[in-house]
Design an enzyme around this catalytic site. Structure first.
Site, PDB file in Angstrom:
ATOM      1  N   LYS A   1       0.859  -1.199   0.000  1.00 36.10           N
ATOM      2  CA  LYS A   1       0.000   0.000   0.000  1.00 36.10           C
ATOM      3  C   LYS A   1       0.887   1.239   0.000  1.00 36.10           C
ATOM      4  O   LYS A   1       1.966   1.244   0.580  1.00 36.10           O
ATOM      5  CB  LYS A   1      -0.831   0.029   1.280  1.00 36.10           C
ATOM      6  CG  LYS A   1      -2.049  -0.855   1.235  1.00 36.10           C
ATOM      7  CD  LYS A   1      -2.965  -0.584   2.409  1.00 36.10           C
ATOM      8  CE  LYS A   1      -2.482  -1.260   3.656  1.00 36.10           C
ATOM      9  NZ  LYS A   1      -3.270  -1.148   4.839  1.00 36.10           N
TER      10      LYS A   1
ATOM     11  N   ASP B   1      11.357   0.506  -6.004  1.00 36.28           N
ATOM     12  CA  ASP B   1      11.429   1.965  -6.178  1.00 36.28           C
ATOM     13  C   ASP B   1      10.303   2.698  -5.436  1.00 36.28           C
ATOM     14  O   ASP B   1      10.551   3.729  -4.805  1.00 36.28           O
ATOM     15  CB  ASP B   1      11.475   2.344  -7.661  1.00 36.28           C
ATOM     16  CG  ASP B   1      10.261   1.888  -8.438  1.00 36.28           C
ATOM     17  OD1 ASP B   1       9.641   0.895  -8.032  1.00 36.28           O
ATOM     18  OD2 ASP B   1       9.931   2.523  -9.456  1.00 36.28           O
ATOM     19  N   GLY B   2       9.083   2.136  -5.442  1.00 33.09           N
ATOM     20  CA  GLY B   2       7.958   2.817  -4.790  1.00 33.09           C
ATOM     21  C   GLY B   2       8.115   2.853  -3.282  1.00 33.09           C
ATOM     22  O   GLY B   2       8.004   3.914  -2.650  1.00 33.09           O
TER      23      GLY B   2
ATOM     24  N   ASP C   1      10.854  -6.846 -11.228  1.00 29.04           N
ATOM     25  CA  ASP C   1      10.879  -5.959 -12.405  1.00 29.04           C
ATOM     26  C   ASP C   1      12.301  -5.463 -12.722  1.00 29.04           C
ATOM     27  O   ASP C   1      12.551  -4.959 -13.817  1.00 29.04           O
ATOM     28  CB  ASP C   1       9.972  -4.745 -12.185  1.00 29.04           C
ATOM     29  CG  ASP C   1       8.501  -5.121 -12.154  1.00 29.04           C
ATOM     30  OD1 ASP C   1       8.192  -6.310 -12.322  1.00 29.04           O
ATOM     31  OD2 ASP C   1       7.667  -4.219 -11.965  1.00 29.04           O
TER      32      ASP C   1
ATOM     33  N   MET D   1       5.049 -10.161 -15.872  1.00 28.53           N
ATOM     34  CA  MET D   1       5.033  -8.918 -15.094  1.00 28.53           C
ATOM     35  C   MET D   1       6.107  -7.964 -15.585  1.00 28.53           C
ATOM     36  O   MET D   1       6.981  -8.341 -16.370  1.00 28.53           O
ATOM     37  CB  MET D   1       5.188  -9.225 -13.610  1.00 28.53           C
ATOM     38  CG  MET D   1       3.904  -9.733 -12.986  1.00 28.53           C
ATOM     39  SD  MET D   1       4.051  -9.847 -11.203  1.00 28.53           S
ATOM     40  CE  MET D   1       2.348 -10.205 -10.770  1.00 28.53           C
ATOM     41  N   GLY D   2       6.043  -6.760 -15.083  1.00 34.19           N
ATOM     42  CA  GLY D   2       6.948  -5.697 -15.508  1.00 34.19           C
ATOM     43  C   GLY D   2       6.077  -4.495 -15.788  1.00 34.19           C
ATOM     44  O   GLY D   2       5.696  -4.232 -16.924  1.00 34.19           O
TER      45      GLY D   2
ATOM     46  N   GLU E   1       3.548  -6.779 -19.191  1.00 35.36           N
ATOM     47  CA  GLU E   1       2.240  -6.200 -18.858  1.00 35.36           C
ATOM     48  C   GLU E   1       2.174  -4.684 -19.062  1.00 35.36           C
ATOM     49  O   GLU E   1       1.094  -4.115 -19.174  1.00 35.36           O
ATOM     50  CB  GLU E   1       1.860  -6.535 -17.416  1.00 35.36           C
ATOM     51  CG  GLU E   1       2.816  -5.912 -16.411  1.00 35.36           C
ATOM     52  CD  GLU E   1       2.513  -6.238 -14.959  1.00 35.36           C
ATOM     53  OE1 GLU E   1       1.445  -6.776 -14.664  1.00 35.36           O
ATOM     54  OE2 GLU E   1       3.379  -5.933 -14.129  1.00 35.36           O
TER      55      GLU E   1
ATOM     56  N   ARG F   1      -3.216 -19.050 -28.234  1.00 39.12           N
ATOM     57  CA  ARG F   1      -3.649 -19.220 -26.845  1.00 39.12           C
ATOM     58  C   ARG F   1      -2.820 -18.265 -25.995  1.00 39.12           C
ATOM     59  O   ARG F   1      -1.634 -18.049 -26.275  1.00 39.12           O
ATOM     60  CB  ARG F   1      -3.402 -20.649 -26.346  1.00 39.12           C
ATOM     61  CG  ARG F   1      -4.277 -21.709 -26.991  1.00 39.12           C
ATOM     62  CD  ARG F   1      -5.738 -21.593 -26.559  1.00 39.12           C
ATOM     63  NE  ARG F   1      -6.539 -22.680 -27.103  1.00 39.12           N
ATOM     64  CZ  ARG F   1      -7.159 -22.651 -28.277  1.00 39.12           C
ATOM     65  NH1 ARG F   1      -7.044 -21.579 -29.063  1.00 39.12           N
ATOM     66  NH2 ARG F   1      -7.883 -23.667 -28.688  1.00 39.12           N
TER      67      ARG F   1
ATOM     68  N   GLN G   1       5.231 -15.692 -10.805  1.00 35.82           N
ATOM     69  CA  GLN G   1       6.553 -15.101 -11.049  1.00 35.82           C
ATOM     70  C   GLN G   1       7.159 -14.493  -9.787  1.00 35.82           C
ATOM     71  O   GLN G   1       8.346 -14.228  -9.726  1.00 35.82           O
ATOM     72  CB  GLN G   1       6.454 -13.999 -12.111  1.00 35.82           C
ATOM     73  CG  GLN G   1       5.969 -14.496 -13.445  1.00 35.82           C
ATOM     74  CD  GLN G   1       5.415 -13.372 -14.309  1.00 35.82           C
ATOM     75  OE1 GLN G   1       6.131 -12.804 -15.117  1.00 35.82           O
ATOM     76  NE2 GLN G   1       4.146 -13.035 -14.129  1.00 35.82           N
TER      77      GLN G   1
HETATM   78  O1  F6P Z   1       6.442  -4.315  -8.971  1.00 36.27           O
HETATM   79  C1  F6P Z   1       6.472  -5.678  -9.111  1.00 36.27           C
HETATM   80  C2  F6P Z   1       5.195  -6.208  -9.654  1.00 36.27           C
HETATM   81  O2  F6P Z   1       5.422  -7.561  -9.669  1.00 36.27           O
HETATM   82  C3  F6P Z   1       4.756  -5.691 -11.024  1.00 36.27           C
HETATM   83  O3  F6P Z   1       5.400  -6.295 -12.076  1.00 36.27           O
HETATM   84  C4  F6P Z   1       3.296  -5.937 -10.994  1.00 36.27           C
HETATM   85  O4  F6P Z   1       2.592  -5.056 -11.827  1.00 36.27           O
HETATM   86  C5  F6P Z   1       2.943  -5.691  -9.579  1.00 36.27           C
HETATM   87  O5  F6P Z   1       4.085  -6.004  -8.832  1.00 36.27           O
HETATM   88  C6  F6P Z   1       1.750  -6.436  -9.083  1.00 36.27           C
HETATM   89  O6  F6P Z   1       1.597  -6.185  -7.734  1.00 36.27           O
HETATM   90  P1  F6P Z   1       0.380  -6.609  -6.819  1.00 36.27           P
HETATM   91  O7  F6P Z   1      -0.518  -7.509  -7.582  1.00 36.27           O
HETATM   92  O8  F6P Z   1       1.005  -7.266  -5.656  1.00 36.27           O
HETATM   93  O9  F6P Z   1      -0.283  -5.343  -6.430  1.00 36.27           O
END
Ligand code: F6P
Length: 381
Positions: free
Chosen positions: A90, A120-121, A145, A187-188, A245, A290, A298
Site C-alpha cells: 500500500k 522503487d515505490g 521488475d 510482469m513488468g 504487462e 492461446r 513469477q
Molecule cells: O512491482 C512488481 C510487480 O510484480 C509488477 O510487475 C506488478 O505489476 C505488480 O508487482 C503487481 O503487484 P500486486 O498484484 O502485488 O499489487
C-alpha cells in the site's frame, strides 16, 4: 560497538526476501548484534506503538528456537520465497499522525539502524519517513521488475527470469503439438527486463516490452503476424510471443490481460491478412493462438542460487555500512561488485521519474541484450 538493528520488507514480495533476512541475522549474530524483524513494512512500527507486538516478539536469532529439526535455526529461510515478516504494497496514506507514530516506533525500539528491503515505490516512501524521523537507514533493492535505478540487479529478478524461462519451455511442447502461437504475459509494470531476459533464454520469437513498443498499433500487429507467417512458411509451425504487462493496447491504455488481447489481435489480423492478395499469409490458415498470464507465480518459487548469493552479498554490505555508520545508502550491484549509492540521490531520481511517468531503470533500447535478441531473429517491434 554492538548494534541493535531492524529489518523490514516492503512493497510487492519476490523470491529472496527471506534469504536476505537470514543473511542479515547471521552476519549480525556473528558480530554480536541484535536484530528485530519489523512486520508488514513500516506498519510494524505502528502496531508496535499500538501494543500489537512487544519488542521481544520481534527478535530474530540465528539459532535457539525451541522447535524441531530445521526449524531450530534460521538457515531454512534461504530456500523459502515470500517474506516471513510480511510485506505491504500500500502507498503512503499521507496521514501525519500515523507517520509520527511510525517514526516513534523506530525510536521506542531503540534501533541504531534499519535495513529496508524494497523496490522503487517503497524506498521512496520509507526514505521520506526516515528523513523526518532521522532514522539511520540502509536500503536493499528487490523487485522482479529489476527497475530500481543505480543497480544492475535487484533481489528476486533472476529467480523470476528462471520461472518465466521454464514456463516458456513447458509451453513450447504443447505449442508445437498443436501448431499454435502461445502468447505469454509477464510482469513488468513499466520495465521489460523480465520479458527480454526470459524471452531470449526461453526461445521467444516475439518479445514486446514497453521500452520498445509502448503501445500496440496496426503496423506492429501486421509485423508480428508476418513474422509468424514467415516462421510457418519456413517450416516452424508454432511460435512463442512474450509480452510485458506494461505494453498498452491499440487505444494506448493498459490492459489487465494484455496477453489475451494480443492473442485475439493475432487471431483476427492473421485472418485478415489471409484474405488479402498475399497468399503466403494463408499457409496453415489462420493462426491459432492461446494466451497464458503467468501472474504472481513469477513472484514466488525457491530463490535461485544467484538470488541467494546476491542476498548474502547485499546483507554483508548493509552490515558493513552500519558498522562504519555510513548511513542513508542503497546497496547496489554495479560492474560485478557490491557497492552503495547515497539514498538522497537515488530517491530524488526515483521521484523525478515517477513525476514524469517514466521507468527509473528501463531497458536500453540500443543495449547489447536488445541487439542479441535482434541478431537471433526475435521480433521486438
Ligand atoms: O512491482 C512488481 C510487480 O510484480 C509488477 O510487475 C506488478 O505489476 C505488480 O508487482 C503487481 O503487484 P500486486 O498484484 O502485488 O499489487
Amino acid at each position: 560497538m554492538n548494534k541493535r538493528i531492524g529489518i523490514l520488507t516492503s512493497g510487492g514480495d519476490c523470491p529472496g526476501l527471506n534469504a536476505i533476512i537470514r543473511a542479515v541475522v547471521k552476519c549480525a549474530s556473528h558480530k554480536g548484534w541484535e536484530v528485530y524483524g519489523i512486520p508488514y513494512g513500516t506498519e510494524g512500527f505502528l502496531k508496535l506503538e499500538q501494543g500489537t507486538w512487544q519488542a521481544e516478539d520481534l527478535r530474530l536469532q540465528e539459532y535457539g528456537y525451541n522447535l524441531p529439526g530445521l526449524l531450530q535455526g534460521i538457515d531454512i529461510l534461504q530456500f523459502l520465497s515470500g517474506s516471513i515478516l510480511g510485506s505491504l504494497s500500500k502507498g503512503n496514506t499521507g496521514d501525519k499522525a500515523i507517520a509520527q507514530t511510525i517514526i516513534q516506533g523506530y525510536k521506542d525500539l531503540e534501533l541504531d539502524a534499519l535495513i529496508a528491503v524494497g523496490g522503487d515505490g517503497s524506498l521512496d516512501i520509507i526514505y521520506d519517513l526516515a528523513q523526518q524521523g532521522q532514522w539511520n537507514i540502509i536500503a536493499i533493492p528487490k523487485t522482479i521488475d529489476n527497475d530500481v535505478p543505480f543497480t544492475e540487479r535487484s533481489i528476486g529478478f533472476r529467480t523470476a527470469v528462471d520461472t518465466v524461462t521454464s514456463a516458456l519451455y513447458n509451453l513450447t511442447f504443447t505449442a508445437a503439438s498443436h501448431d499454435r502461437t502461445m502468447v505469454v504475459q509477464v510482469m513488468g509494470r513499466d520495465a521489460g527486463h523480465l520479458a527480454l531476459h526470459s524471452g531470449i533464454a526461453g526461445g521467444a520469437d516475439v518479445i514486446l516490452i514497453p521500452e520498445l513498443t509502448p503501445q500496440i498499433d496496426a503496423n506492429l500487429m501486421n509485423d508480428i503476424c508476418i513474422r509468424i507467417a514467415q516462421l510457418r512458411k519456413s517450416g516452424r509451425k508454432f511460435a512463442l510471443v512474450i509480452v510485458a504487462e506494461g505494453v498498452k493496447n491499440l487505444q494506448g491504455e493498459k490492459e489487465k490481460y494484455i496477453g489475451d488481447y494480443l492473442a485475439q489481435q493475432i487471431d483476427e489480423i492473421s485472418h485478415q491478412l489471409c484474405l488479402t492478395d498475399k497468399p503466403e499469409f494463408c499457409n496453415l490458415d489462420k493462426i491459432e493462438t492461446r494466451a497464458t498470464v503467468l501472474g504472481h507465480i513469477q513472484r514466488s518459487g525457491t530463490p535461485s542460487s544467484y538470488d541467494r548469493l546476491l542476498a548474502a552479498a547485499f546483507a554483508k554490505k548493509a552490515l558493513d555500512l552500519i558498522a562504519e555508520e555510513h548511513y542513508n545508502q542503497l546497496v547496489v550491484w554495479q560492474n560485478g561488485e557490491v557497492q552503495s549509492q547515497p539514498l538522497d540521490k537515488v530517491v530524488a531520481y526515483i521521484k523525478k521519474c515517477h513525476q514524469q511517468g517514466v521507468c527509473p531503470s528501463p531497458i536500453n533500447p540500443d543495449g547489447f541484450l536488445v541487439q542479441t535478441a535482434r541478431s537471433l531473429g526475435i521480433y521486438l517491434g
